[in-house]
Design a protein around this motif. Sequence first.
Motif, short mmCIF file in Angstrom:
data_model
loop_
_atom_site.label_atom_id
_atom_site.label_comp_id
_atom_site.label_asym_id
_atom_site.label_seq_id
_atom_site.Cartn_x
_atom_site.Cartn_y
_atom_site.Cartn_z
N LYS A 168 0.64 -1.15 -0.13
CA LYS A 168 0.07 0.09 -0.04
C LYS A 168 0.85 1.38 -0.03
O LYS A 168 0.58 2.01 -0.59
CB LYS A 168 -1.05 0.08 1.28
CG LYS A 168 -1.91 1.10 1.09
CD LYS A 168 -2.71 1.18 2.44
CE LYS A 168 -3.65 2.35 2.62
NZ LYS A 168 -4.45 2.40 3.72
N GLN A 169 1.92 1.37 0.98
CA GLN A 169 2.63 2.35 0.95
C GLN A 169 3.61 2.48 -0.29
O GLN A 169 3.61 3.78 -0.91
CB GLN A 169 3.94 2.27 2.09
CG GLN A 169 3.28 2.47 3.49
CD GLN A 169 2.75 1.07 3.96
OE1 GLN A 169 2.42 0.23 3.08
NE2 GLN A 169 2.57 0.89 5.39
N THR A 172 1.18 4.22 -2.93
CA THR A 172 1.29 5.57 -2.76
C THR A 172 2.44 6.38 -3.15
O THR A 172 2.05 7.66 -3.30
CB THR A 172 0.78 5.75 -1.28
OG1 THR A 172 -0.18 5.04 -0.73
CG2 THR A 172 0.60 7.43 -0.61
N SER A 175 2.26 7.10 -6.56
CA SER A 175 1.30 8.11 -6.79
C SER A 175 2.19 9.47 -6.84
O SER A 175 1.81 10.36 -7.52
CB SER A 175 0.08 8.03 -6.33
OG SER A 175 -0.61 6.94 -6.60
#
Length: 732
Positions: A168-169, A172, A175
Motif C-alpha cells: 500500500k505504501q 502511494t 502516485s
Amino acid sequence: MTDNEDPKKGKKSKGTSKEVCGYPLSIFFIVVNEFCERFSYYGMRAVLVLYFKYFLRWDNDLATSIYHTFVALCYLTPILGAIVADSWLGKFKTIIYLSIVYAIGQVLMAVSAIHDITDTDRDGTPDNMTFHVALSMVGLFLIALGTGGIKPCVAAFGGDQFSDSQDKQRRTFFSVFYLCINGGSLLSTIITPILRAQECGIYSQQKCYSLAFGVPAALMVVALVVFIVGSGMYYKAEPQGNIMLDVCKCIGFAIKNRYRHRSSQYPKKEHWMDWAEDKYEKLLIAQIKMVLKVLFLYIPLPMFWTLFDQKGSRWTLQATTMDGNFGLLVIQPDQMQTVNPILILTLVPIMDSLIYPLIQKCGLNFTPLKRMTVGMLLAAIAFICAAVVQIEIDKTLPTFPTASQSQLKLLNMGSNPVTVNLPGNDPLVLSPAQASEEFFTFEAGNISVSIASPAVTKIISLEKEHRQTLLIPSNLTDEWQLTDDVTAKPEQGNNAIRFINGMSTTVNVSTVAADFGLIEPFYYSNYSLIKNGKVTFTISGSSQSCEYSRDFGFGSSYTFFIPSTLDFGPNCQESITVAEDIKPNSAHMALQIPQYFFITAGEVMFSVTGLEFSYSQAPNNMKAVLQAGWLFTVAIGNFIVLIVAELAKLPEQWAEYILFASLLIAVCFIFSIMAYFYTYIDPAEIEAQFKKKLNADDEDDKSKLQKTEVEMVRKDSNKSHDEDDPAKQTKM
C-alpha cells in the motif's frame, strides 16, 4: 547491519532509514530529488527552442530539428542507463554519476547563454557564435545522457526501499512520485519563461536566457545534493543483470540459428524463435514471443510522438506570432505549454471515473487498442486545429517585397494637402502631416513621383527587397528623403518604434525603455524595440516638453511624426501623427487552447492506455523490455520530425501541419487493422500452462528414465544368471 540484507525478505535494509508514518524516511529524499530534477529538465526544455531562434539566431527549421534531436536522445539513453544500472554499477551509483554529468550539462547551457562572454563590441550580440553553439551542444548532450540515464533508475530505486509487506505504501509512493513529475513540469514551465523574459547583462541588457537556464541548473545541483544526503538510509540492491541483454542475445541466436538451417532439408518450426531452443530455456522463449507480439504493435506508434512533441517546438514558435495579452496576465509564448500538464491533471481522473465507465455502460467494448486509436485521431485533429490557427495568423501578416520588388510609403510633412501621382496607381491625396495607409509595390528600380500642384516631379531610386518611406517636405523644392523601414515582424513580441521630426528645431524623444536621442529637423530616428503595454514618451524642445502615451500590442511597427504645428501643451497627445507600418499580432494565444486540449486528450487515451495495455500483455520480468520499446518509439517519433522539417520544406506552415495530420491518420488506419487482428492474452495464465506442460514433460521423462533403469536392472540380472549357468558358459 550487512550490505546484502534485503527489505523484501523482511530483514533490515542497508543503511539506517527510519520510518515516518509507515514510510521509509529515505523515500522523502528520492521524491524531493525527482521534483527538482523534473523542474530542471522541463524548465530548460521550455525555453530551448526560443534560445535556438533568438540567441543562436537559427531559423525555425534548424531550431526545430536540433530541439527534436535532443528530445530523441533523451528517450534513447534510458535504455543505456537501465543496462548500466542492472548489469554493472547498480541503481544508486548510476543515479549519482549520471546526475553529476547532468548538472555539468545544465551549467554549460547557462554559461553558453551569457552573451557578454564574446560580446567584445558590447552591442548586445555575441561576436563568436561558434563558442556559444559548441558549448550549448556539449551541454545538451550531457543533459540527454544524464536525464535519460537516470530516468529508469529513480522510480525503481524508490520502489526498492519498501518491503513486501508495504504494498500500500509503495503504491502511494508511486502516485506521489508521478505527481512530483507533473508538479515539477508545471511549475518550471510557468517560471522559466518569466525568467527568460527578464533583461540582464554586464554591458548590455538582453533577454536573460542565462537565468532561465541557470535556475534549472541550480535545481539539478540541489537534486544531486539531496539524493547524496540520504545515502546512508538507502537499500542498495546489487546489480542482478539486465533482462534486455538476455532478450537481445536470445533473439540474435534464434536469427543466426535460423539462417544456418535455412536449407529445405531441415524441418520447419512453428515459430522462428523456436530456433533458440538449442541454447535457451523454453520458458524464456515463450516470454519473448509474447513481448514480440506487443512490440509488433509498436511499429506505427512513433507517428503519434512525431506530432505530440511538436508542442514544444512548432507550437511555441507559432505562439511567438500571437497576442498573449489575457487582461490581468501577459502570457509568454513558451508558457502556453503549461496548458498540457494542467489538462493532464484534469483529464486523467475525468477519463477514468466518468468517460470510460459511461462508455462501458452504453454497452460499447472500448478496448485499450481502440482507445489508443482514438487517441491518435485526437492528435491528428489537434494538428488540424493548429493549421486553422496558422491560417488565421497568416491573414494578419504583412506582405513583404520579394527579391525583385520594392515597396514605398509616402509621408506628407507639410501643413497643406498634396496630390501624388505614382506609376500604375490612381492619384493619391495626402492630408497634412499624414502618411499613406499602405505600402505601394513596384517592380522597377526607378520610379517617377509627381505632385499635381505645384507641379513637381522627382525620380526616386528604390532598393530591391526593401521597404522605404518617402518624406515629402513642406517646401517641395527641398531635398526628398527616403527612410529604410523594417522588413520583418519584430521578434519576441517587441514593437519597432521610430520618430520623424517635422519641426524646424531639434527635438529629443525618450522613454524608460529606450532613448531615441536628438532628432535633427526634418529627419528621423533609428528604430527602438519597445515591449507591449502602455508606454509614455517625453518629447522635449529647446525650452519646453510634453508627454505622449500609447498602448502597444505584440510584434508591430510604428512611425510617429512630430508635425511643425506641435502643441507642447495638453494637446500634445492629439498632435502626434501615427503611421502603422506593421500591424500588431491580432490572433490571440487563446486560439491555441483547442489544439492543446485535443493533443492532451489524445495523450491520455494513447500514452496512459498504451503503457497499461503493454504491461498487461507481457510477463512481469519483461516489463523493462516493453518500457525500453516504448521509449524507443518516442525517440523515433522525434527523429521523424527533423527529417520532415529538413526534407519537406513546405512554403506554408499550415501545410506542414496538415501533412503531419494526414500521415498520422494514415498510420492510425494501419494500426486499427493491426489491432483488429490482435488477440488479447493473459501472460500469467500462459506461463502457468507452460510451466505445467514443462512439469508434465519432466514427469514423463522421469517415468521413462525409471522404466529404462528397471529394464537395465533386469538385463543385468539375466546376464548374471547366465554367467552362473555352466551350460551357457563358453569353454576356453
